[in-house]
Design a protein around this motif. Structure first.
Motif, PDB file in Angstrom:
ATOM      1  N   ASP A   1       0.043  13.870  -2.131  1.00 45.45           N
ATOM      2  CA  ASP A   1      -1.050  12.992  -1.695  1.00 45.45           C
ATOM      3  C   ASP A   1      -2.302  13.193  -2.545  1.00 45.45           C
ATOM      4  O   ASP A   1      -2.913  12.232  -3.015  1.00 45.45           O
TER       5      ASP A   1
ATOM      6  N   ILE B   1      -5.376   2.595   5.916  1.00 44.44           N
ATOM      7  CA  ILE B   1      -4.075   2.323   6.513  1.00 44.44           C
ATOM      8  C   ILE B   1      -3.025   3.223   5.864  1.00 44.44           C
ATOM      9  O   ILE B   1      -3.229   3.667   4.719  1.00 44.44           O
TER      10      ILE B   1
ATOM     11  N   ALA C   1       0.827  -1.216   0.000  1.00 42.89           N
ATOM     12  CA  ALA C   1       0.000   0.000   0.000  1.00 42.89           C
ATOM     13  C   ALA C   1       0.858   1.262   0.000  1.00 42.89           C
ATOM     14  O   ALA C   1       1.710   1.464   0.878  1.00 42.89           O
ATOM     15  N   SER C   2       0.593   2.118  -0.983  1.00 43.10           N
ATOM     16  CA  SER C   2       1.475   3.268  -1.189  1.00 43.10           C
ATOM     17  C   SER C   2       1.487   4.226   0.008  1.00 43.10           C
ATOM     18  O   SER C   2       2.544   4.774   0.350  1.00 43.10           O
ATOM     19  N   PHE C   3       0.339   4.437   0.657  1.00 42.85           N
ATOM     20  CA  PHE C   3       0.356   5.356   1.802  1.00 42.85           C
ATOM     21  C   PHE C   3       1.123   4.744   2.987  1.00 42.85           C
ATOM     22  O   PHE C   3       1.693   5.475   3.798  1.00 42.85           O
TER      23      PHE C   3
ATOM     24  N   THR D   1      -1.283   9.709   7.253  1.00 47.43           N
ATOM     25  CA  THR D   1       0.173   9.632   7.099  1.00 47.43           C
ATOM     26  C   THR D   1       0.906  10.921   7.483  1.00 47.43           C
ATOM     27  O   THR D   1       1.945  10.868   8.141  1.00 47.43           O
TER      28      THR D   1
HETATM   29  N1  LIG Z   1      -5.302  10.132   3.562  1.00 49.79           N
HETATM   30  C1  LIG Z   1      -4.910   8.821   4.006  1.00 49.79           C
HETATM   31  C2  LIG Z   1      -4.953   7.863   2.824  1.00 49.79           C
HETATM   32  C3  LIG Z   1      -4.672   6.426   3.241  1.00 49.79           C
HETATM   33  C4  LIG Z   1      -5.096   5.426   2.172  1.00 49.79           C
HETATM   34  O1  LIG Z   1      -5.734   5.770   1.159  1.00 49.79           O
HETATM   35  N2  LIG Z   1      -4.739   4.158   2.400  1.00 49.79           N
HETATM   36  C5  LIG Z   1      -5.128   3.102   1.492  1.00 49.79           C
HETATM   37  C6  LIG Z   1      -3.961   2.171   1.267  1.00 49.79           C
HETATM   38  S1  LIG Z   1      -2.693   2.936   0.298  1.00 49.79           S
HETATM   39  C7  LIG Z   1      -6.231   2.274   2.121  1.00 49.79           C
HETATM   40  O2  LIG Z   1      -6.264   2.105   3.315  1.00 49.79           O
HETATM   41  N3  LIG Z   1      -7.121   1.733   1.313  1.00 49.79           N
HETATM   42  C8  LIG Z   1      -8.126   0.818   1.797  1.00 49.79           C
HETATM   43  C9  LIG Z   1      -9.495   1.183   1.325  1.00 49.79           C
HETATM   44  O3  LIG Z   1      -9.693   2.298   0.833  1.00 49.79           O
HETATM   45  O4  LIG Z   1     -10.383   0.345   1.485  1.00 49.79           O
HETATM   46  C10 LIG Z   1      -3.534   8.895   4.662  1.00 49.79           C
HETATM   47  O5  LIG Z   1      -2.743   9.780   4.315  1.00 49.79           O
HETATM   48  O6  LIG Z   1      -3.259   8.083   5.566  1.00 49.79           O
END
Ligand SMILES: N[C@@H](CCC(=O)N[C@@H](CS)C(=O)NCC(=O)O)C(=O)O
Length: 226
Positions: free
Chosen positions: A104, A53, A11-13, A68
């Motif tokens: 982001d 996450i 996961a990139s974040f 993040t």
């Molecule tokens: N704004 C959030 C974005 C986090 C994000 O988009 N995480 C993704 C993984 S890269 C996630 O959890 N995706 C799961 C989903 O949307 O169901 C941050 O900066 O933490």
């Protein structure tokens, strides 16, 4: 300080926060979250119901942190380290925050839109939204191309929060929406980012999961090599 990071290695974040941790050699425990397993997912949803996450737990304070940018700022406050990801100078700090938001919102988010559209149930694809995302990446790429003329890192000579955001965002974006051939500053910036030891470590840990990436077929072969 017993830190636990709830993440997924692809996961990139999560990569963004891992880079920050590795830059300053902050010790932590990684717990992989499997959103397909309700018990595993509950570890995140219980504390951050939007279900994104990474999430960080600080055992000393028994507190959870999400988002993040906030996690990285917390790490700097609590753990310090030689690499000042948020510069001490107020103006430089604002610049790092601005470009963190930029990477982001205008690189990673459109990249996610393009990637996740590929795994939507058949008939639920959103071609209009994907076209908008590609248009946003074109705008962002042009801005980065101009900005990186004469700069080493996103905000100048020092590696900052903005670079933590840029590295995974541009890595995956460049696969799903390649740079134009004349965007040399942009390509060179990505090359510097992926060569950074912290990002090298992140990519080595992500590599076993690349087969799960919906655009695996578009990955340049050298990314797949050990
Ligand atoms: N704004 C959030 C974005 C986090 C994000 O988009 N995480 C993704 C993984 S890269 C996630 O959890 N995706 C799961 C989903 O949307 O169901 C941050 O900066 O933490």
């Amino acid at each position: 300080m017993p830190l636990t990071l709830y993440l997924h290695p692809l996961a990139s974040f999560c990569h963004k926060v891992l880079i920050a941790l590795y830059e300053n050699e902050v010790p932590f425990r990684a717990v992989t979250v499997d959103f397909g397993d309700p018990d595993s997912a509950e570890q995140v949803f219980a504390h951050w119901p939007v279900g994104k996450i990474p999430v960080l737990h600080d055992g000393d304070r028994d507190c959870f942190l999400a988002e993040t940018t906030i996690i990285i700022e917390y790490l700097q406050e609590r753990c310090g380290g030689p690499v000042r990801l948020l510069p001490d100078d107020g103006e430089a700090r604002l610049d790092a925050r601005l470009w963190d938001r930029f990477f982001d919102l205008y690189v990673s988010q459109p990249m996610q839109k393009i990637v996740t559209d590929r795994i939507r149930p058949q008939g639920s694809e959103d071609p209009f939204g994907v076209d908008e995302a590609r248009g946003m990446l074109d705008t962002a790429y042009a801005m980065i191309e101009r900005r990186m003329a004469g700069r080493t890192w996103a905000c100048g000579a020092g590696f900052t929060l903005a670079d933590c955001a840029a590295a995974p965002g541009l890595f995956f974006a460049s696969i799903v929406h390649p740079f134009a051939v004349d965007q040399e500053n942009l390509a060179a910036f990505l090359q510097r980012l992926v060569s950074r030891p912290s990002m090298q470590r992140v990519l080595a840990e992500a590599r076993p999961f690349f087969s799960l990436f919906p655009y695996r077929d578009a990955m340049p072969p050298h990314y797949l090599e050990e």
